[in-house]
Write a protein that holds these residues in place. Sequence first.
Motif, mmCIF file in Angstrom:
data_model
loop_
_atom_site.group_PDB
_atom_site.id
_atom_site.type_symbol
_atom_site.label_atom_id
_atom_site.label_comp_id
_atom_site.label_asym_id
_atom_site.label_seq_id
_atom_site.Cartn_x
_atom_site.Cartn_y
_atom_site.Cartn_z
ATOM 1 N N ALA A 59 0.844 -1.181 0.000
ATOM 2 C CA ALA A 59 0.000 0.000 0.000
ATOM 3 C C ALA A 59 0.881 1.233 0.000
ATOM 4 C CB ALA A 59 -0.904 -0.009 1.222
ATOM 5 N N PRO A 60 0.503 2.256 -0.729
ATOM 6 C CA PRO A 60 1.348 3.445 -0.816
ATOM 7 C C PRO A 60 1.647 4.029 0.552
ATOM 8 C CG PRO A 60 -0.402 3.527 -2.434
ATOM 9 C CD PRO A 60 -0.716 2.376 -1.536
ATOM 10 N N GLY A 61 2.897 4.359 0.793
ATOM 11 C CA GLY A 61 3.296 5.030 2.020
ATOM 12 C C GLY A 61 3.533 6.498 1.732
ATOM 13 N N GLY A 62 3.551 7.303 2.756
ATOM 14 C CA GLY A 62 3.842 8.718 2.569
ATOM 15 C C GLY A 62 2.627 9.539 2.215
ATOM 16 N N LEU A 63 1.729 8.987 1.372
ATOM 17 C CA LEU A 63 0.518 9.730 1.059
ATOM 18 C C LEU A 63 -0.538 9.485 2.135
ATOM 19 C CD1 LEU A 63 -2.223 8.115 -0.161
ATOM 20 C CD2 LEU A 63 -0.514 7.418 -1.816
ATOM 21 N N GLU A 67 -1.456 4.058 8.592
ATOM 22 C CA GLU A 67 -1.123 2.812 7.915
ATOM 23 C C GLU A 67 -0.644 1.799 8.949
ATOM 24 O OE1 GLU A 67 1.808 1.050 4.372
ATOM 25 O OE2 GLU A 67 1.949 3.152 4.999
ATOM 26 N N GLY A 68 -1.039 0.532 8.769
ATOM 27 C CA GLY A 68 -0.557 -0.533 9.627
ATOM 28 C C GLY A 68 -0.890 -0.354 11.094
ATOM 29 N N GLY A 69 -1.967 0.368 11.392
ATOM 30 C CA GLY A 69 -2.348 0.588 12.778
ATOM 31 C C GLY A 69 -1.670 1.770 13.438
ATOM 32 N N TYR A 70 -0.944 2.586 12.676
ATOM 33 C CA TYR A 70 -0.254 3.754 13.218
ATOM 34 C C TYR A 70 -0.726 5.011 12.492
ATOM 35 C CZ TYR A 70 2.737 0.274 15.364
ATOM 36 O OH TYR A 70 3.190 -0.791 16.095
ATOM 37 N N THR A 71 -0.762 6.115 13.220
ATOM 38 C CA THR A 71 -1.259 7.384 12.683
ATOM 39 C C THR A 71 -0.287 8.509 13.013
ATOM 40 O OG1 THR A 71 -3.574 6.709 12.908
ATOM 41 C CG2 THR A 71 -3.143 9.073 12.741
ATOM 42 N N LEU A 72 -0.046 9.364 12.029
ATOM 43 C CA LEU A 72 0.761 10.557 12.242
ATOM 44 C C LEU A 72 -0.163 11.685 12.677
ATOM 45 C CD1 LEU A 72 3.356 12.212 12.058
ATOM 46 C CD2 LEU A 72 2.916 12.503 9.602
ATOM 47 N N ASP A 73 -0.038 12.096 13.927
ATOM 48 C CA ASP A 73 -0.868 13.153 14.507
ATOM 49 C C ASP A 73 -0.061 14.445 14.498
ATOM 50 O OD1 ASP A 73 -2.613 14.732 15.906
ATOM 51 O OD2 ASP A 73 -2.589 13.550 17.749
ATOM 52 N N LEU A 74 -0.279 15.275 13.487
ATOM 53 C CA LEU A 74 0.477 16.516 13.335
ATOM 54 C C LEU A 74 -0.175 17.617 14.152
ATOM 55 C CD1 LEU A 74 2.857 17.883 11.851
ATOM 56 C CD2 LEU A 74 1.269 18.434 9.993
ATOM 57 N N ASP A 75 0.510 18.042 15.213
ATOM 58 C CA ASP A 75 -0.036 19.066 16.098
ATOM 59 C C ASP A 75 0.126 20.470 15.530
ATOM 60 O OD1 ASP A 75 -0.653 17.092 17.964
ATOM 61 O OD2 ASP A 75 1.290 17.275 18.965
ATOM 62 N N THR A 76 0.973 20.618 14.515
ATOM 63 C CA THR A 76 1.254 21.940 13.939
ATOM 64 C C THR A 76 0.927 21.906 12.450
ATOM 65 O OG1 THR A 76 3.137 21.998 15.467
ATOM 66 C CG2 THR A 76 2.968 23.798 13.886
ATOM 67 N N ARG A 88 5.490 20.144 15.809
ATOM 68 C CA ARG A 88 5.233 19.123 16.816
ATOM 69 C C ARG A 88 4.300 18.059 16.239
ATOM 70 N NH1 ARG A 88 5.895 20.442 22.193
ATOM 71 N NH2 ARG A 88 3.975 19.343 22.727
ATOM 72 N N PHE A 89 4.564 16.797 16.581
ATOM 73 C CA PHE A 89 3.701 15.707 16.123
ATOM 74 C C PHE A 89 3.879 14.503 17.026
ATOM 75 C CE2 PHE A 89 7.772 15.143 14.058
ATOM 76 C CZ PHE A 89 7.995 13.785 14.087
ATOM 77 N N THR A 90 2.937 13.579 16.918
ATOM 78 C CA THR A 90 2.965 12.345 17.692
ATOM 79 C C THR A 90 2.603 11.180 16.778
ATOM 80 O OG1 THR A 90 2.224 13.563 19.663
ATOM 81 C CG2 THR A 90 2.077 11.151 19.735
ATOM 82 N N VAL A 91 3.276 10.073 16.928
ATOM 83 C CA VAL A 91 2.892 8.845 16.238
ATOM 84 C C VAL A 91 2.049 8.029 17.207
ATOM 85 C CG1 VAL A 91 3.682 6.730 15.124
ATOM 86 C CG2 VAL A 91 4.973 8.861 14.820
ATOM 87 N N ARG A 92 0.825 7.688 16.808
ATOM 88 C CA ARG A 92 -0.089 6.971 17.697
ATOM 89 C C ARG A 92 -0.393 5.577 17.157
ATOM 90 N NH1 ARG A 92 -1.662 10.421 21.496
ATOM 91 N NH2 ARG A 92 -1.573 12.662 21.039
ATOM 92 N N ASP A 93 -0.621 4.647 18.081
ATOM 93 C CA ASP A 93 -0.966 3.294 17.673
ATOM 94 C C ASP A 93 -2.469 3.173 17.479
ATOM 95 O OD1 ASP A 93 -2.087 3.096 20.223
ATOM 96 O OD2 ASP A 93 -0.463 1.869 21.026
ATOM 97 N N ALA A 94 -2.942 1.949 17.223
ATOM 98 C CA ALA A 94 -4.354 1.744 16.909
ATOM 99 C C ALA A 94 -5.270 2.103 18.066
ATOM 100 C CB ALA A 94 -4.579 0.289 16.495
ATOM 101 N N ASP A 95 -4.729 2.114 19.295
ATOM 102 C CA ASP A 95 -5.518 2.483 20.469
ATOM 103 C C ASP A 95 -5.413 3.960 20.822
ATOM 104 O OD1 ASP A 95 -6.408 -0.174 20.900
ATOM 105 O OD2 ASP A 95 -4.491 -0.653 21.858
ATOM 106 N N GLY A 96 -4.706 4.713 19.980
ATOM 107 C CA GLY A 96 -4.568 6.144 20.222
ATOM 108 C C GLY A 96 -3.446 6.508 21.164
ATOM 109 N N THR A 164 6.328 4.947 6.288
ATOM 110 C CA THR A 164 6.423 6.371 5.999
ATOM 111 C C THR A 164 5.007 6.919 5.992
ATOM 112 O OG1 THR A 164 8.415 6.116 4.651
ATOM 113 C CG2 THR A 164 7.162 8.149 4.391
ATOM 114 N N LEU A 165 4.687 7.739 6.976
ATOM 115 C CA LEU A 165 3.384 8.376 7.062
ATOM 116 C C LEU A 165 3.513 9.830 6.634
ATOM 117 C CD1 LEU A 165 2.099 6.956 10.484
ATOM 118 C CD2 LEU A 165 1.793 6.026 8.179
ATOM 119 N N GLY A 166 2.476 10.375 6.022
ATOM 120 C CA GLY A 166 2.533 11.734 5.509
ATOM 121 C C GLY A 166 1.362 12.575 5.962
ATOM 122 N N ALA A 167 1.592 13.867 6.098
ATOM 123 C CA ALA A 167 0.541 14.810 6.468
ATOM 124 C C ALA A 167 0.814 16.142 5.777
ATOM 125 C CB ALA A 167 0.475 14.997 7.983
ATOM 126 N N ASP A 168 -0.252 16.888 5.544
ATOM 127 C CA ASP A 168 -0.130 18.185 4.889
ATOM 128 C C ASP A 168 0.202 19.283 5.898
ATOM 129 O OD1 ASP A 168 -0.607 17.336 2.292
ATOM 130 O OD2 ASP A 168 -2.778 17.523 2.494
#
Length: 323
Positions: A59-63, A67-76, A88-96, A164-168
């Motif tokens: 599955a495409p990464g970066g876009l 993915e895979g139960g992990y989320t890029l939480d961009l605080d800024t 600032r950012f946090t990588v969160r698992d499937a349970d947050g 590789t997780l991506g955010a705008d």
Amino acid sequence: MKTGLRITAFAAALAGAFGTAYGVGQAFDPVVAERPRTHEDRHPSGAAESERGGSAAHAPGGLQISEGGYTLDLDTPTVTAGESAELRFTVRDADGRAVGEYRREHDKELHLIVASRDLVTYRHLHPERTPDGTWSTPVDLPRAGGYRVFADFTPDRPGAENLTLGADLAASGPYSPRELPRSSATARVDGYDVKLTGTLTPGRASELRLTVSRDGEPVTDLQPYLGAYGHLVALRAGDLAYLHVHPEGEPGDGTTRPGPHVSFTATAPSSGSYRLFLDFKHDGVVRTAAFTVETGQAVAEEAGPTSPDPAESPGHSDDGHGH
């Protein structure tokens, strides 16, 4: 850092921020890079995965922000162009929950890339993590517009794969789009000339060799940076498909020389324009040389060097907060 199959097909539209409209990406097939043999055990190539019954088309990464139960939480999600800000950012698992344990790859737990949609501005950052799992790093983006943030990491958990997780990210201010820099065989940065030879060919692995010189003399004493003599990131124009590869060989393997040549092998299954960013270290400073490459066309030997705006692609020191 996984590069056996490490690229995305990124297609997104970043809507207007602070009264500014940004460009729309197009979707393409993923780019595939072959991993140097020294890393095959940890980061198998697509061929090796196929032999084990795995899929060569992940599955495409970066876009993806998740993915895979992990989320890029961009605080800024927004910053102001021309002003220093704390990203600032946090990588969160499937349970947050914030992920607090990572596998170190190339001397770092996580690598962060920030690139503008027009591929003119590029930052390779190494943020710091607090005990609660929050990552942060200073960033100063010179121009208003749309940016993409790429977090490259591997959680230190059983069965976890490199992601590789991506955010705008939006930088506010007066916005004026810029064209992709022209194709050139040589980039100049801080008095260094870096020459690129080779052809990026759709559907076939090919070698890209970069040669570093200063004042007309080859640089034969490059210094290790993140466990290698050079790091190459390729972003495809139009969709910012992401590829992070490492050179063939590594410092201390008994065969790899510290310059002036640093070689990479990559395959681009789709035609198009790509922007390549080479990080190399010499005299204690990491610098970035940038190139525009068209697939299927040999890099023009006679092309003159390009001189990037220092604000667009600066080098950095060893404080861990570069580019």
